[in-house]
Design an enzyme around this catalytic site. Structure first.
Site, mmCIF file in Angstrom:
data_model
loop_
_atom_site.group_PDB
_atom_site.id
_atom_site.type_symbol
_atom_site.label_atom_id
_atom_site.label_comp_id
_atom_site.label_asym_id
_atom_site.label_seq_id
_atom_site.Cartn_x
_atom_site.Cartn_y
_atom_site.Cartn_z
ATOM 1 N N HIS A 178 0.731 -1.210 -0.006
ATOM 2 C CA HIS A 178 0.058 0.046 -0.161
ATOM 3 C C HIS A 178 0.910 1.142 0.065
ATOM 4 O O HIS A 178 1.788 1.246 0.573
ATOM 5 C CB HIS A 178 -1.038 0.085 1.115
ATOM 6 C CG HIS A 178 -1.777 -1.020 1.305
ATOM 7 N ND1 HIS A 178 -1.556 -2.230 2.071
ATOM 8 C CD2 HIS A 178 -2.947 -1.245 0.671
ATOM 9 C CE1 HIS A 178 -2.818 -3.239 1.850
ATOM 10 N NE2 HIS A 178 -3.456 -2.708 0.907
ATOM 11 N N HIS A 179 0.219 2.506 -0.577
ATOM 12 C CA HIS A 179 0.955 3.685 -0.487
ATOM 13 C C HIS A 179 1.213 4.102 0.906
ATOM 14 O O HIS A 179 0.126 4.289 1.905
ATOM 15 C CB HIS A 179 0.208 4.525 -1.426
ATOM 16 C CG HIS A 179 0.836 5.873 -1.353
ATOM 17 N ND1 HIS A 179 0.024 7.176 -1.218
ATOM 18 C CD2 HIS A 179 2.029 6.405 -1.654
ATOM 19 C CE1 HIS A 179 0.861 8.141 -1.276
ATOM 20 N NE2 HIS A 179 2.139 7.821 -1.533
#
Ligand code: ZLM
Ligand code: CA
Ligand code: ZN
Length: 388
Positions: A178-179
């Site tokens: 995930h970012h």
């Protein structure tokens, strides 16, 4: 201790808190603090604790957490009453939905993982550790007054703020699938922290929906943070070879340009193959290579955990990465020791449970060489504008 010896003149500190591992997010929630018990069991059955300094970390104080978080958010976190999650109406500060439920002991849990990252940061600042490890940290989505994506307090931001008292420039690297939006946002307007996240990006179809290649910092004229937020958006199914080549090329260029005095590497294990929430095809070997590369730069290094939703693989990756930190990865027996507690968890499809082999239905690789080359070109170009 399996012949594992302490490396001379090289200090690794391991920051743990067994109390933290007992917390539960609720029935079938993907985030399981218990995976830390499993990781610790592997690390110790290989005898790796003999080669590092183990610290039982203290909790972060309210004052320490206020370095980033607001008082009203912390007050609410501390006093919120546990309740079954209600996805329809996440409440104040985005708490109480099924991603960020209010569970028993929530504030203790937050102050424990934050305290461990702060302890790790201080060991680096004092030059008492060359590498400081906190597998319970890495909760990169938390905002200054908002919970997000299983993260409530942002231990990474707290640790980096601590490190900035000693080190002029800190490079943050994030290999969770995930970012790393919370860390990016916290340091958006400063040129003292460069953030670099590798993640799956598919617009709003994959959480949290940010981390476009083109968004590299504030666009307002003269803002110090311009070009200090780098993002590597990837597609499903990326493999070890592609990831390693991207990682070493891009991190190498960031280090050459930004010249950080310290590095924080978020080692989210949801970028591994077979992860319950992930989309990539990395093996323990490829994930660990990121740690090995950062270590080879000889800059004070902090390792934190993050995501990772197939517990046996999370434990494999973080045990392997602990061995890289110590420098004993080549001497480990590939077969998990007989006496390992919970050894049956690692006996998935194979007769002999191994440290590195992970299984998972292979995901189609949607990353073309052309696109990956394009990403390297774009980042190289962006770094030319980055002033240090
Ligand atoms: N719904 N239970 C990564 C954080 C990812 C937001 C869609 C909740 C889940 C997920 C929770 C048991 C890190 C979103 C999802 C369902 C709104 C996300 C509880 C399954 C379950 O079975 C589940 C009832 C739950 C949550 C899946 N949530 C999958 N993906 C993401 C957050 C955190 O790894 O980066 C760092 C630690 N949330 O996609 C929804 C939009 C809530
Ligand atoms: Ca990431
Ligand atoms: Zn994640």
């Amino acid at each position: 201790n399996n012949g594992i010896v302490r490396p001379k003149g090289y200090n690794v500190s391991w920051h743990v808190n067994p109390e933290l591992e007992k917390h539960h997010f609720g029935h079938s929630h993907p985030m399981k603090p218990w995976r830390l018990t499993l990781a610790k069991s592997l690390i110790m059955s290989y005898g790796m604790h003999a080669a590092m300094d183990t610290y039982f970390s203290r909790r972060a104080t309210n004052e320490e957490m206020r370095d980033f978080h607001t008082e009203d958010y912390l007050d609410y976190l501390r006093t919120a009453i546990p309740a079954p999650p209600d996805d329809e109406v996440p409440g104040r500060f985005n708490l109480g939905g099924s991603d960020c439920p209010i569970f028993e002991g929530l504030f203790d849990y937050c102050s424990m993982y934050s305290g461990a990252s702060l302890d790790a940061a201080r060991k680096l600042c004092n030059h008492e550790s060359d590498i400081a490890v906190n597998w319970s940290g890495g909760l990169h989505h938390a905002k200054k007054s908002e919970a997000s994506g299983f993260c409530y307090a942002n231990d990474i931001v707290l640790a980096i703020l601590q490190m900035l008292r000693t080190f002029p420039r800190v490079l943050y690297i994030d290999i969770d699938v995930h970012h790393g939006d919370g860390v990016e946002e916290a340091f958006w307007s400063t040129d003292r922290v460069m953030t670099l996240s590798f993640h799956k990006y598919d617009g709003m179809n994959f959480f949290p929906g940010t981390g476009e290649l083109e968004r590299t910092g504030p666009e307002t004229e003269g803002n110090a943070g311009a070009h200090h937020a780098l993002n590597v958006p990837l597609m499903d199914g990326i493999n070890d070879q592609q990831y390693q080549s991207l990682f070493e090329t891009i991190v190498g260029k960031c280090v050459a340009k930004f010249r950080p005095e310290a590095i924080v590497l978020q080692c989210g294990a949801d970028s591994l193959a077979g992860d319950r929430l992930g989309r990539f095809n990395l093996q323990v070997q490829g994930h660990g290579q990121c740690v090995a590369f950062c270590k080879s730069l000889n800059i004070p290094l902090m390792l934190v955990g993050g995501g990772g939703y197939t517990p046996r693989n999370v434990a494999r990756a973080w045990a392997h990465e602990t061995s890289i930190a110590i420098g004993c990865e080549k001497t480990l027996n590939p077969i998990i020791p007989e006496h390992t507690p919970y050894r049956s968890h690692f006996r998935h499809d194979t007769i002999f449970p191994t440290l590195e082999q992970i299984l998972g239905e292979p995901r189609a690789n949607k990353n073309t060489k052309k696109r990956l080359d394009e990403i390297v070109c774009m980042i190289t170009e962006q770094l030319r504008f980055c002033e240090t």
